[in-house]
Every structure is written in C-alpha cells, then in structure tokens.
Design a protein around this motif. Structure first.
Motif, PDB file in Angstrom:
ATOM      1  N   ASN A 225      44.377  43.927  39.852  1.00  0.00           N
ATOM      2  CA  ASN A 225      45.426  44.688  40.320  1.00  0.00           C
ATOM      3  C   ASN A 225      45.647  44.709  41.858  1.00  0.00           C
ATOM      4  O   ASN A 225      44.500  44.643  42.546  1.00  0.00           O
ATOM      5  CB  ASN A 225      45.710  46.383  40.176  1.00  0.00           C
ATOM      6  N   ALA A 226      46.579  44.136  42.510  1.00  0.00           N
ATOM      7  CA  ALA A 226      46.910  44.218  43.832  1.00  0.00           C
ATOM      8  C   ALA A 226      46.669  45.478  44.675  1.00  0.00           C
ATOM      9  O   ALA A 226      46.127  45.546  45.813  1.00  0.00           O
ATOM     10  CB  ALA A 226      48.155  43.632  44.287  1.00  0.00           C
ATOM     11  N   ALA A 227      46.801  46.522  43.935  1.00  0.00           N
ATOM     12  CA  ALA A 227      46.880  47.843  44.679  1.00  0.00           C
ATOM     13  C   ALA A 227      46.208  48.818  44.024  1.00  0.00           C
ATOM     14  O   ALA A 227      45.973  48.526  42.719  1.00  0.00           O
ATOM     15  CB  ALA A 227      48.324  48.457  44.703  1.00  0.00           C
ATOM     16  N   MET A 228      45.725  49.958  44.508  1.00  0.00           N
ATOM     17  CA  MET A 228      44.908  50.864  43.899  1.00  0.00           C
ATOM     18  C   MET A 228      45.373  52.235  43.641  1.00  0.00           C
ATOM     19  O   MET A 228      45.081  53.164  43.328  1.00  0.00           O
ATOM     20  CB  MET A 228      43.555  50.989  44.310  1.00  0.00           C
ATOM     21  N   THR A 229      46.431  52.530  44.535  1.00  0.00           N
ATOM     22  CA  THR A 229      47.261  53.723  44.718  1.00  0.00           C
ATOM     23  C   THR A 229      48.781  53.500  44.451  1.00  0.00           C
ATOM     24  O   THR A 229      49.151  52.450  44.591  1.00  0.00           O
ATOM     25  CB  THR A 229      47.188  54.423  45.870  1.00  0.00           C
ATOM     26  N   GLY A 230      49.384  54.660  44.148  1.00  0.00           N
ATOM     27  CA  GLY A 230      50.997  54.397  44.070  1.00  0.00           C
ATOM     28  C   GLY A 230      51.476  54.439  42.698  1.00  0.00           C
ATOM     29  O   GLY A 230      52.822  54.437  42.504  1.00  0.00           O
ATOM     30  N   SER A 231      50.842  54.944  41.686  1.00  0.00           N
ATOM     31  CA  SER A 231      51.411  55.307  40.260  1.00  0.00           C
ATOM     32  C   SER A 231      51.236  56.602  39.842  1.00  0.00           C
ATOM     33  O   SER A 231      50.254  57.434  40.262  1.00  0.00           O
ATOM     34  CB  SER A 231      50.542  54.399  39.380  1.00  0.00           C
ATOM     35  N   ILE A 232      52.207  56.976  39.181  1.00  0.00           N
ATOM     36  CA  ILE A 232      51.968  58.490  38.756  1.00  0.00           C
ATOM     37  C   ILE A 232      50.923  58.636  37.398  1.00  0.00           C
ATOM     38  O   ILE A 232      50.587  59.693  37.130  1.00  0.00           O
ATOM     39  CB  ILE A 232      53.530  59.215  38.317  1.00  0.00           C
ATOM     40  N   CYS A 233      50.727  57.429  37.012  1.00  0.00           N
ATOM     41  CA  CYS A 233      49.545  57.322  35.919  1.00  0.00           C
ATOM     42  C   CYS A 233      48.452  56.945  36.423  1.00  0.00           C
ATOM     43  O   CYS A 233      47.597  56.162  36.181  1.00  0.00           O
ATOM     44  CB  CYS A 233      50.018  56.003  35.053  1.00  0.00           C
ATOM     45  N   ASP A 234      47.947  58.029  37.291  1.00  0.00           N
ATOM     46  CA  ASP A 234      46.585  58.133  37.874  1.00  0.00           C
ATOM     47  C   ASP A 234      45.426  58.001  36.849  1.00  0.00           C
ATOM     48  O   ASP A 234      44.371  57.417  37.393  1.00  0.00           O
ATOM     49  CB  ASP A 234      46.484  59.490  38.820  1.00  0.00           C
TER      50      ASP A 234
END
Length: 324
Positions: A225-234
C-alpha cells in the motif's frame, strides 16, 4: 507452514474456550444482494473479534517454559485483545504494541485484560522494530498478528465451523467473503475449506486505498500500500500481505473485492438493523462487498464473515445517522 492438521489441532485446544459463532441470515439482505446471504458473525466472538481464536491458539501452543516468560504482540486492537485475554487466562504477562490512533475502545479493552500497552506512531515508527526490541530485552515470545502458523491455524477454526454450518443449511457451494488485512483469517479459512468444503471459494475484501491483497492477487506477487493511515477500517490496514499468508491465498483464493467507506458504513447500519449485530468498519467490508458488488459474484449463495465488532461510539453513530 500451517496445514489442515494444525487447524484441527488448534480446534482441540480451543474447545471450551471459544464460541462457535452463529451463521445468520435475513430475507432483506438477500433482497439487497440479489442472492442468498449468510453472515458468519465473528463479531460475537470473545473480545469482539475472530482474533481471540488465533491468540488462544498461539499462546496455548507454546511450550510451557516459553509461555511462562510472557508474550508480546503488535496490533491496532483486535489481535491485541485476543492475545491479552489468552495470556491472562493462561496466567502469563502480555505486552501489546498498539498505534496511538487505534480506537480508544480497543486500547482500553486491551489494558482491561491486564496487558501492558505500548503506543507508537504508525506513520513514523516501525512496530516490527519496537516489538523485536522489547521481545529481546524482556525475553518475551512475539506473536505476530497474521504471519504466524499457530495464529493462522487458530483463525482457520472459523473455516471448519463454516463448513459444518453450511452443511447444516444445505449449502453445497458458495463464495466465502472474508475481510483481509495481512491475510491470517482469509488464508486460515481457505485452508480449512480446501480440506472440508472444496466447492467453496474464499475471496478477500478490503477498503479502497488499502487493497494490497486484491492488487497482489491480480499481479501474482506481493505489492504494498502507498499509505498506512487514513482509513476508518483500521483493523485491516497493513503494509502488504503476509509472506506466509499470500502464497496460500494465491493458490486458493478468487479475485479480491475493494469497497468504499460509504459502502462500509451502509453495511454496518444494515447489519445492525437486520441482524441485530454491531460490526466495526474493517469487519464490515465483506458484507459491503456482497451487498453492493454483486455483479462480480457468480454464485447464488455467499457467506460473508463479519470479523469484528469493536467500534467507537461516534463512528457507529455516524453509520446509523447516514444509513439507518
């Protein structure tokens, strides 16, 4: 490597300690999905998540002398609680490394189970490095959240239950949709079904923007994944599929699903309204996939796993306000 024999052995160790979670259904959900939908409610498991299966399997599977020294795990919350409760019931110490932005409910519950919680910044710090350092300093055994054969075996016990419950319902073939982070649950279920219900196919489900497994399956190799934060599906945000889990999924799983946050919130509201269960965002992605991505499903029957129910009040209220 995890095998069906390990899953069966894990089930024997779990006997009397885990719940046989129900397989639920609703005519309304069938109508929305355009097919028969059954929901494997792992959100009703001890600690509110399937992760207790893997936690108990791993802790109970350690040599007694090793187990007495204590265990350590890293998790956004559900694996944390599973290992913490398993360790507490075995009378051993547990240290849990958790991201500081994990839901407060999960942090509080982990501490309530008696574990020492070490918080870190998931955007700037490496949880693997923190876990390895603490493990070495304190002599603790690291229990990884998904890339651990004993953990995968424990999660696979849910697959054994799915096969039995499907037979009770007269289901001969189905797609089994499973929320996927690192792939411990989906790979464990896939191994269990390969041996006990070979006409069932596991399909992974992930949130938009954090669909490393779906993209990896499409590419035939692990991608990040490009990111590791920013989803409500933690609960299912991971950098990439596991080194142990991905080869299993590559061999046994169908194409993955990717759902939006609005679809996840809608699925949470429908699960509460029609099934009377509380499902967290990461735990609702499989139900969202079957309800809103039916065009990508050929089979008449789908079993969706709702993998966890540990959601903060404000976020659950948002789902009900928007779609209830």
């Amino acid at each position: 490597m995890t095998s069906i024999e390990m899953i069966v052995a894990a089930r024997a160790r779990l006997q009397g300690h885990v719940r046989r979670t129900p397989l639920l259904s609703s005519p309304f959900l069938d109508e929305v999905a355009g097919r028969r939908v059954f929901v494997k409610a792992e959100c009703l498991q001890h600690t509110g998540s399937f992760k207790f299966r893997g936690g108990w399997s791993a802790v109970s599977g350690l040599e007694p002398a090793v187990r007495r020294r204590g265990v350590i795990a890293f998790s956004s919350g559900n694996h944390a609680q599973g290992v913490a409760l398993a360790a507490a019931r075995h009378g051993v110490a547990a240290v849990i490394v958790m991201p500081a932005d994990a839901p407060k409910l999960k942090i509080e519950n982990t501490r309530a189970f008696g574990a020492e919680v070490v918080l870190y910044d998931r955007g700037t710090e490496d949880r693997d490095a923190i876990g390895a350092r603490l493990s070495e300093e304190r002599g603790l055994t690291l229990i990884r959240p998904f890339d651990e054969p004993l953990v995968i075996a424990g999660q696979g016990t849910s697959g054994l239950e799915i096969a039995e419950q499907a037979q009770e319902e007269g289901i001969a073939a189905a797609d089994v949709l499973v929320p996927c982070g690192g792939g411990g649950l989906s790979s464990g279920i896939a191994l269990a079904l390969e041996a006990t219900a070979p006409d069932f196919t596991v399909r992974t489900c992930e949130p938009e923007g954090f669909d490393d497994t779906a993209r990896s399956l499409m590419a035939g190799q692990i991608v990040r994944n490009a990111a590791m934060t920013g989803s409500i599906c933690d609960a299912i945000v991971t950098p990439e599929p596991g080194r142990i889990t991905f080869p299993i999924l590559k061999r046994l799983a169908g194409a993955g699903f990717v759902v939006t946050e609005d679809e996840v919130l809608h699925a949470m509201a429908l699960a509460f309204k029609r099934l009377k269960i509380i499902v967290e965002p990461g735990g609702a992605v499989a139900l969202a996939a079957v309800l809103f991505h039916g065009a990508a499903i050929d089979r008449d029957t789908v079993i969706a796993v709702t993998s966890g129910g540990n959601v903060d009040t404000d976020l659950f209220a948002l789902a009900l306000q928007r779609f209830g």
